[in-house]
Design an enzyme around this catalytic site. Structure first.
Site, PDB file in Angstrom:
ATOM      1  N   ASN A  43     -84.456  96.710  63.325  1.00 40.73           N
ATOM      2  CA  ASN A  43     -83.863  98.013  63.019  1.00 40.73           C
ATOM      3  C   ASN A  43     -82.341  97.951  63.100  1.00 40.73           C
ATOM      4  O   ASN A  43     -81.769  97.236  63.933  1.00 40.73           O
ATOM      5  CB  ASN A  43     -84.455  99.142  63.871  1.00 40.73           C
ATOM      6  CG  ASN A  43     -84.506  98.875  65.358  1.00 40.73           C
ATOM      7  OD1 ASN A  43     -84.482  97.732  65.799  1.00 40.73           O
ATOM      8  ND2 ASN A  43     -84.587  99.939  66.126  1.00 40.73           N
ATOM      9  N   GLU A  45     -79.290 100.643  63.167  1.00 43.44           N
ATOM     10  CA  GLU A  45     -78.939 102.063  63.266  1.00 43.44           C
ATOM     11  C   GLU A  45     -77.538 102.320  62.733  1.00 43.44           C
ATOM     12  O   GLU A  45     -76.770 101.398  62.424  1.00 43.44           O
ATOM     13  CB  GLU A  45     -79.101 102.513  64.724  1.00 43.44           C
ATOM     14  CG  GLU A  45     -80.554 102.354  65.158  1.00 43.44           C
ATOM     15  CD  GLU A  45     -80.853 102.849  66.559  1.00 43.44           C
ATOM     16  OE1 GLU A  45     -79.907 103.055  67.350  1.00 43.44           O
ATOM     17  OE2 GLU A  45     -82.052 103.022  66.853  1.00 43.44           O
ATOM     18  N   CYS A  54     -85.439 101.035  59.647  1.00 42.21           N
ATOM     19  CA  CYS A  54     -86.451 100.479  60.552  1.00 42.21           C
ATOM     20  C   CYS A  54     -86.603  98.974  60.332  1.00 42.21           C
ATOM     21  O   CYS A  54     -86.266  98.441  59.266  1.00 42.21           O
ATOM     22  CB  CYS A  54     -87.794 101.147  60.300  1.00 42.21           C
ATOM     23  SG  CYS A  54     -87.915 102.843  60.904  1.00 42.21           S
ATOM     24  N   GLU A  56     -89.317  97.347  59.847  1.00 37.50           N
ATOM     25  CA  GLU A  56     -90.254  97.059  58.753  1.00 37.50           C
ATOM     26  C   GLU A  56     -89.529  97.099  57.407  1.00 37.50           C
ATOM     27  O   GLU A  56     -89.785  96.269  56.518  1.00 37.50           O
ATOM     28  CB  GLU A  56     -91.393  98.076  58.744  1.00 37.50           C
ATOM     29  CG  GLU A  56     -92.283  98.043  59.980  1.00 37.50           C
ATOM     30  CD  GLU A  56     -91.793  98.936  61.106  1.00 37.50           C
ATOM     31  OE1 GLU A  56     -90.570  99.179  61.204  1.00 37.50           O
ATOM     32  OE2 GLU A  56     -92.627  99.392  61.896  1.00 37.50           O
ATOM     33  N   CYS A  87     -93.538 103.886  61.649  1.00 39.93           N
ATOM     34  CA  CYS A  87     -93.339 105.318  61.386  1.00 39.93           C
ATOM     35  C   CYS A  87     -93.992 105.676  60.036  1.00 39.93           C
ATOM     36  O   CYS A  87     -94.369 104.791  59.253  1.00 39.93           O
ATOM     37  CB  CYS A  87     -91.848 105.671  61.383  1.00 39.93           C
ATOM     38  SG  CYS A  87     -90.979 105.183  59.880  1.00 39.93           S
ATOM     39  N   CYS A  90     -92.413 104.095  56.981  1.00 40.37           N
ATOM     40  CA  CYS A  90     -92.659 102.653  56.866  1.00 40.37           C
ATOM     41  C   CYS A  90     -94.096 102.360  56.465  1.00 40.37           C
ATOM     42  O   CYS A  90     -94.374 101.359  55.804  1.00 40.37           O
ATOM     43  CB  CYS A  90     -92.305 101.945  58.168  1.00 40.37           C
ATOM     44  SG  CYS A  90     -90.524 101.757  58.356  1.00 40.37           S
TER      45      CYS A  90
HETATM   46  N1  THU Z   1     -88.205 102.042  64.604  1.00 39.00           N
HETATM   47  C1  THU Z   1     -88.510 100.934  63.865  1.00 39.00           C
HETATM   48  O1  THU Z   1     -87.626 100.138  63.509  1.00 39.00           O
HETATM   49  N2  THU Z   1     -89.799 100.729  63.533  1.00 39.00           N
HETATM   50  C2  THU Z   1     -90.851 101.470  63.972  1.00 39.00           C
HETATM   51  O2  THU Z   1     -91.984 101.143  63.662  1.00 39.00           O
HETATM   52  C3  THU Z   1     -90.603 102.656  64.813  1.00 39.00           C
HETATM   53  C4  THU Z   1     -89.184 103.030  64.989  1.00 39.00           C
HETATM   54  C5  THU Z   1     -86.804 102.236  65.020  1.00 39.00           C
HETATM   55  C6  THU Z   1     -86.037 103.298  64.315  1.00 39.00           C
HETATM   56  C7  THU Z   1     -84.939 103.587  65.314  1.00 39.00           C
HETATM   57  O3  THU Z   1     -83.882 102.642  65.153  1.00 39.00           O
HETATM   58  C8  THU Z   1     -85.597 103.326  66.662  1.00 39.00           C
HETATM   59  O4  THU Z   1     -86.764 102.565  66.389  1.00 39.00           O
HETATM   60  C9  THU Z   1     -85.989 104.584  67.403  1.00 39.00           C
HETATM   61  O5  THU Z   1     -86.733 105.436  66.609  1.00 39.00           O
END
Ligand code: THU
Length: 134
Positions: A43, A45, A54, A56, A87, A90
C-alpha cells in the site's frame, strides 16, 4: 516450501516497503500470474487520503505492466489480529483478472492464514455478462 508459502513469503517481503505515514498499517500482496511469474505490491498512502492505493492494486498494476492479465493465486498479509481481507474495491479489481475458483490466502504476520476463493469474497460479481444487452 509450497507455492502458496512462497506467495505469502513474497507478500511479507514487499509489505516492508509499504508507505503508510497516515495509517501505519502495512499491507503486502503477491500474486501468481498465468505465465507463472510472481508480482507483488504494497500500500502507498497519500496526504490526500483517497489517492492512496492498496497493496492488491499495486500487485495488479505490476502484473499488467509485466505483460500478464490472468491471476492464478493471491496472497495478502498484514500485522492484524485476524487475516486481513481485501477491501471491496480490491475485490472488484482482483475479479477483473481472477476466475471464481482462484484462491486468495489472507495471512497475518503472526502466522494465521485463511484461504478463500474469489467467488467466496465477491459473490455475484458484476461482469461483462451483465452488459450483454448493450
Ligand atoms: N489496505 C490494503 O492495502 N489492502 C487491504 O486489503 C486492506 C487495506 C490498506 C489501505 C490503507 O493504506 C491501509 O491499509 C489502511 O486502510
Amino acid at each position: 516450501m509450497s507455492a502458496r508459502d512462497i506467495l505469502v513469503q513474497e507478500a511479507a517481503r514487499v509489505r516492508e516497503n509499504a508507505y503508510v505515514p497516515y495509517s501505519n498499517f502495512k499491507v503486502g500482496a503477491a500474486l501468481r500470474a498465468g505465465s507463472g511469474a510472481m508480482y507483488s505490491g504494497c500500500n502507498v498512502e497519500n496526504v490526500a487520503y483517497p489517492q492512496g492505493t492498496c497493496a492488491e492494486a499495486g500487485a495488479i498494476a505490476a502484473m499488467v505492466a509485466g505483460g500478464d492479465t490472468e491471476i492464478k493465486e493471491v496472497a495478502v498479509i498484514a500485522d492484524s489480529p485476524e487475516p486481513v481481507t481485501p477491501c471491496g474495491g480490491c475485490r472488484q479489481k482482483l475479479a477483473e483478472f481472477a476466475a471464481a475458483d482462484v484462491k486468495i490466502t489472507m495471512a497475518t504476520t503472526g502466522g494465521k492464514q485463511v484461504t478463500l476463493t474469489m467467488a467466496d469474497i465477491l459473490p455475484g460479481a458484476f461482469n461483462t455478462h451483465h452488459m450483454s444487452n448493450t
